[in-house]
Design a protein around this motif. Sequence first.
Motif, PDB file in Angstrom:
ATOM      1  N   CYS A   1      34.913  37.538  41.770  1.00  0.00           N
ATOM      2  CA  CYS A   1      35.730  38.016  40.655  1.00  0.00           C
ATOM      3  C   CYS A   1      36.003  36.957  39.594  1.00  0.00           C
ATOM      4  N   GLY A   2      35.304  35.822  39.649  1.00  0.00           N
ATOM      5  CA  GLY A   2      35.520  34.814  38.626  1.00  0.00           C
ATOM      6  C   GLY A   2      34.882  33.499  38.980  1.00  0.00           C
ATOM      7  N   LEU A   3      35.416  32.423  38.411  1.00  0.00           N
ATOM      8  CA  LEU A   3      34.899  31.075  38.633  1.00  0.00           C
ATOM      9  C   LEU A   3      36.056  30.138  38.952  1.00  0.00           C
ATOM     10  N   CYS A   4      35.760  29.063  39.694  1.00  0.00           N
ATOM     11  CA  CYS A   4      36.749  28.044  40.001  1.00  0.00           C
ATOM     12  C   CYS A   4      36.328  26.717  39.380  1.00  0.00           C
ATOM     13  N   VAL A   5      37.303  25.978  38.846  1.00  0.00           N
ATOM     14  CA  VAL A   5      37.014  24.717  38.152  1.00  0.00           C
ATOM     15  C   VAL A   5      38.067  23.678  38.510  1.00  0.00           C
ATOM     16  N   ASP A   6      37.754  22.425  38.174  1.00  0.00           N
ATOM     17  CA  ASP A   6      38.749  21.353  38.246  1.00  0.00           C
ATOM     18  C   ASP A   6      39.761  21.600  37.139  1.00  0.00           C
ATOM     19  N   PRO A   7      41.028  21.853  37.474  1.00  0.00           N
ATOM     20  CA  PRO A   7      41.994  22.238  36.440  1.00  0.00           C
ATOM     21  C   PRO A   7      42.387  21.106  35.496  1.00  0.00           C
ATOM     22  N   ALA A   8      41.974  19.880  35.804  1.00  0.00           N
ATOM     23  CA  ALA A   8      42.290  18.752  34.926  1.00  0.00           C
ATOM     24  C   ALA A   8      41.116  18.372  34.035  1.00  0.00           C
ATOM     25  N   ASP A   9      40.009  19.092  34.138  1.00  0.00           N
ATOM     26  CA  ASP A   9      38.780  18.763  33.412  1.00  0.00           C
ATOM     27  C   ASP A   9      38.564  19.791  32.301  1.00  0.00           C
ATOM     28  N   ALA A  10      38.900  19.403  31.060  1.00  0.00           N
ATOM     29  CA  ALA A  10      38.788  20.342  29.935  1.00  0.00           C
ATOM     30  C   ALA A  10      37.351  20.764  29.696  1.00  0.00           C
ATOM     31  N   ALA A  11      36.397  19.839  29.863  1.00  0.00           N
ATOM     32  CA  ALA A  11      34.986  20.181  29.646  1.00  0.00           C
ATOM     33  C   ALA A  11      34.515  21.207  30.670  1.00  0.00           C
ATOM     34  N   ALA A  12      34.911  21.034  31.932  1.00  0.00           N
ATOM     35  CA  ALA A  12      34.514  21.983  32.969  1.00  0.00           C
ATOM     36  C   ALA A  12      35.156  23.341  32.733  1.00  0.00           C
ATOM     37  N   LEU A  13      36.409  23.351  32.302  1.00  0.00           N
ATOM     38  CA  LEU A  13      37.078  24.621  32.013  1.00  0.00           C
ATOM     39  C   LEU A  13      36.414  25.315  30.839  1.00  0.00           C
ATOM     40  N   ALA A  14      36.079  24.565  29.802  1.00  0.00           N
ATOM     41  CA  ALA A  14      35.400  25.153  28.643  1.00  0.00           C
ATOM     42  C   ALA A  14      34.062  25.756  29.046  1.00  0.00           C
ATOM     43  N   ALA A  15      33.304  25.053  29.894  1.00  0.00           N
ATOM     44  CA  ALA A  15      32.006  25.564  30.329  1.00  0.00           C
ATOM     45  C   ALA A  15      32.154  26.854  31.121  1.00  0.00           C
ATOM     46  N   ALA A  16      33.180  26.917  31.980  1.00  0.00           N
ATOM     47  CA  ALA A  16      33.410  28.140  32.759  1.00  0.00           C
ATOM     48  C   ALA A  16      33.800  29.299  31.855  1.00  0.00           C
ATOM     49  N   ILE A  17      34.633  29.027  30.856  1.00  0.00           N
ATOM     50  CA  ILE A  17      35.030  30.072  29.914  1.00  0.00           C
ATOM     51  C   ILE A  17      33.815  30.622  29.184  1.00  0.00           C
ATOM     52  N   VAL A  18      32.939  29.723  28.718  1.00  0.00           N
ATOM     53  CA  VAL A  18      31.734  30.161  27.993  1.00  0.00           C
ATOM     54  C   VAL A  18      30.842  31.005  28.886  1.00  0.00           C
ATOM     55  N   ARG A  19      30.695  30.603  30.155  1.00  0.00           N
ATOM     56  CA  ARG A  19      29.838  31.357  31.078  1.00  0.00           C
ATOM     57  C   ARG A  19      30.288  32.798  31.212  1.00  0.00           C
ATOM     58  N   ILE A  20      31.603  33.016  31.109  1.00  0.00           N
ATOM     59  CA  ILE A  20      32.105  34.378  31.251  1.00  0.00           C
ATOM     60  C   ILE A  20      32.142  35.104  29.911  1.00  0.00           C
ATOM     61  N   VAL A  21      32.783  34.519  28.904  1.00  0.00           N
ATOM     62  CA  VAL A  21      33.023  35.262  27.661  1.00  0.00           C
ATOM     63  C   VAL A  21      31.750  35.567  26.891  1.00  0.00           C
ATOM     64  N   ASP A  22      30.696  34.772  27.104  1.00  0.00           N
ATOM     65  CA  ASP A  22      29.439  35.027  26.399  1.00  0.00           C
ATOM     66  C   ASP A  22      28.478  35.883  27.207  1.00  0.00           C
ATOM     67  N   ASP A  23      28.936  36.448  28.304  1.00  0.00           N
ATOM     68  CA  ASP A  23      28.084  37.258  29.175  1.00  0.00           C
ATOM     69  C   ASP A  23      28.808  38.570  29.480  1.00  0.00           C
ATOM     70  N   ALA A  24      28.534  39.595  28.685  1.00  0.00           N
ATOM     71  CA  ALA A  24      29.227  40.878  28.856  1.00  0.00           C
ATOM     72  C   ALA A  24      29.007  41.463  30.244  1.00  0.00           C
ATOM     73  N   ALA A  25      27.814  41.252  30.796  1.00  0.00           N
ATOM     74  CA  ALA A  25      27.532  41.778  32.133  1.00  0.00           C
ATOM     75  C   ALA A  25      28.410  41.094  33.177  1.00  0.00           C
ATOM     76  N   ALA A  26      28.639  39.792  33.006  1.00  0.00           N
ATOM     77  CA  ALA A  26      29.499  39.061  33.937  1.00  0.00           C
ATOM     78  C   ALA A  26      30.940  39.536  33.832  1.00  0.00           C
TER      79      ALA A  26
END
Length: 400
Positions: free
Chosen positions: A334-359
Amino acid sequence: MSRLPAGAPVASSVGAPVGACRRVLHLTTVHPRDDIRIFRKECVSLARAGYDVVQVVGDGQGDAVVDGVRIVDIGARPAGRLARMRRQPALALAAARRERPALVHLHDPELLPVGVALARDGLPVVYDAHEDVPRQVLTKQWIAAPLRPLVARAFEAYENRQVRRLAAVAAATPHIGERFGPIARRSVVVGNYPFTEELAPDAAAAAAAAAARERMVCYVGGLMRTRGLLTMVRAAARVPGLRLVLCGRFEDAAFEAELRSEPGWAQVDFRGQVGRAEVRDVMARARAGLVTLLPLPSYRDSLPIKMFEYMSAALPVVASDFPLWRGIVERHGCGLCVDPADAAALAAAIVRIVDDAAAVARMGAAGRAAVLSEYHWPRAEAALLALYCELLGGAAGRAP
């Protein structure tokens, strides 16, 4: 006060009173009268099961009757934490004794002495452990950092000693339930899960393509440093065109000013404290819900209600990479897990979801299915009603 939301539990035969209607009393001097766990879930569920439910609060808003629950106000809380802790427990104890209940259910650690006094009166008393307070103490900013471990150990010893004198603990998570298991006479997990339909997208939204959702993510809850807000804002700055909707209240003006000075604040849509209808609307339009709390002892083994509310709204989650949370997110897809202190990792996870309508569609549907099958209030309600039935048996409560 808002009425019971759509999808709330109806009367259940489990734990229903036998004979005369039995009065049960919920006490809080800290939480608001419409607190979701205390009032909207527990008190209303008990009232619908046939109990005579009284909720004692201290907010100065006066007495009321809402959704079958009688609310008794002991008066506005004094300014200051210490003044409240000195004055309101005594008022709560007096109010409880006036009501002559068959069972008392208390929700604040500061009311433990009240619970012990009522237990000495012969009443079954339930302590609702919303949080693992000793681990919370380790992060309290109002306690000097060098003193926190000492205060945490002292409070844990005190809490354990008081709980041994009560009838049961209603734990909000399995971790808290396990902690009290060897200590309490009875420890039952009453999970703080969402109603199945309150935040569910309406039929039209559910039928729409996931791509129709806006290019935005949301966070709903307390706006504080420990909830990972700084990382969220910095991650938003790394995702062009993204909007980060924040719903909640700042508890620290200095932290609010710090966030507003971040470049990513230009992409923030700050809503402040909002009602449940607006929360539902935000979740229906977002493409992901963020629950990236920092790796603190009080959070690692928690089960944040917001994660399950996102899932109930068919909203993919981006969550902190804690073992417990990762197990839930990965098991249900139902989603993705990231290091909550890593802004770059959080940004990458957000992009993986918001840019993929199927996801978005796949993860959202999976989260909602998980809530419908496992993480919902009616399941927790059954545990609560069974506990009351066990403690009260078939005997009628005291006459008012």
